[in-house]
Design a protein around this motif. Structure first.
Motif, PDB file in Angstrom:
ATOM      1  N   SER A  84      34.162  54.252  44.842  1.00  0.00           N
ATOM      2  CA  SER A  84      34.445  55.046  46.047  1.00  0.00           C
ATOM      3  C   SER A  84      35.836  55.657  45.952  1.00  0.00           C
ATOM      4  N   GLN A  87      26.325  47.661  45.400  1.00  0.00           N
ATOM      5  CA  GLN A  87      27.299  48.708  45.700  1.00  0.00           C
ATOM      6  C   GLN A  87      27.765  49.417  44.432  1.00  0.00           C
ATOM      7  N   VAL A  88      27.769  48.700  43.303  1.00  0.00           N
ATOM      8  CA  VAL A  88      28.163  49.335  42.043  1.00  0.00           C
ATOM      9  C   VAL A  88      27.071  50.297  41.583  1.00  0.00           C
ATOM     10  N   GLU A 140      38.477  43.887  40.205  1.00  0.00           N
ATOM     11  CA  GLU A 140      37.707  44.280  41.385  1.00  0.00           C
ATOM     12  C   GLU A 140      38.248  45.545  42.052  1.00  0.00           C
ATOM     13  N   GLU A 141      39.572  45.627  42.225  1.00  0.00           N
ATOM     14  CA  GLU A 141      40.154  46.775  42.929  1.00  0.00           C
ATOM     15  C   GLU A 141      39.894  48.073  42.181  1.00  0.00           C
ATOM     16  N   LYS A 168      36.247  49.038  42.565  1.00  0.00           N
ATOM     17  CA  LYS A 168      35.992  49.631  43.884  1.00  0.00           C
ATOM     18  C   LYS A 168      36.469  51.080  43.937  1.00  0.00           C
TER      19      LYS A 168
END
Length: 288
Positions: A245, A142-143, A237-238, A241
């Protein structure tokens, strides 16, 4: 019953009185007994047991989100009870398998997490563990897909995530802050992020002066367009993300007017009003 004659009565016992030399021998004997009682348990636990308890290392080291590499080095020195600067020196020699774009700078790749410690832990080993953890996170599908979708490299995504981590007041604002970064890059506008100035000046503050915005530094995002040359911290992580996105929107400006009150806009005039309110709140807070 047998009758006793007067001569058969028991004579009173004479009390023994030790000589001076005898008294010394008795005292030394008592001391030896006491010291033996103390030495036996000490011999069982080891002579340095008390010292070991005082200097015992913690079993884990937690690196919070957003910490700069310099702060991570200090935390490792303290956790491993090392001389200040030891971990920084280790970072300059250990191979962390960083991307070429990093040019040997581990900023952004010391992933925030809780790491185990034991008697064999070294600064070099711990830094490798952090960098390995970062690469695993950043190599996720996803990254990679998010970076391609946003037309930036994975390293750029980490850099954007580090800015988001430093700028966002709440987790819910991270996606919007990331969107401001992308919108400004697309419009070839300087990012004008105070967090990059703070990084250059090795500080953390909400107050930025006009002189600050004129410093000669590649991290001066007021005068230089594009992203800073490296991340400005180690994002979690947040923030990652959010950088992958970002929240859809037209915003070009934002300012945190008060706790939990970050305002986003694409209007410069509205931004000026919000900044004025921020400054008024800051003045009120410093005079109260």
């Amino acid at each position: 019953m047998v009758n006793e004659s007067p001569d058969a009565r028991p004579r009173p016992r004479r009390r023994l009185r030790p000589t001076r030399r005898g008294r010394v021998v008795l005292v030394l004997g008592a001391l030896l007994v006491v010291s033996a009682a103390v030495l036996i348990p000490l011999s069982l636990i080891g002579p340095d047991k008390g010292k070991q308890q005082e200097t015992r290392r913690p079993s884990t080291l937690m690196i919070p989100e957003g910490r700069r590499a310099s702060q991570v080095y200090e935390a490792v020195d303290q956790a491993l009870d090392l001389k200040p600067g030891s971990t920084r020196k280790a970072a300059a020699t250990v191979d962390l398998a960083l991307p070429d774009q990093a040019e040997g700078n581990p900023e952004g790749y010391l992933f925030p997490a809780t790491y185990p410690l034991d008697a064999t832990t070294t600064p070099a080993g711990l830094l490798r563990y952090m960098a390995d953890t970062a690469r695993k996170h950043f190599a996720a599908d996803q990254v990679t897909a998010g970076s391609q979708r946003n037309n930036v490299s994975v390293y750029d995504t980490v850099t954007i995530a580090s800015i988001v981590q430093a700028e966002a007041d709440t987790a819910s604002d991270m996606g919007k802050v990331a969107r401001v970064v992308y919108n400004r890059l697309l419009k070839d506008m300087p990012l004008q992020m105070d967090s990059t100035l703070n990084y250059a000046l090795k500080r953390s503050t909400l107050d930025t002066s006009a002189d600050d915005t004129r410093i000669d530094s590649p991290y001066n995002s007021y005068e230089r367009k594009g992203l800073p040359p490296t991340p400005i911290g180690n994002p979690g992580e947040e923030a990652l993300k959010a950088a992958i996105s970002p929240t859809p929107g037209p915003w070009l400006y934002f300012v945190t007017v008060g706790p939990g009150d970050t305002r986003f806009t694409d209007s410069y005039d509205e931004q000026l009003k919000n900044v004025a309110e921020f400054n008024a709140n800051r003045r009120a807070a410093t005079t109260s």
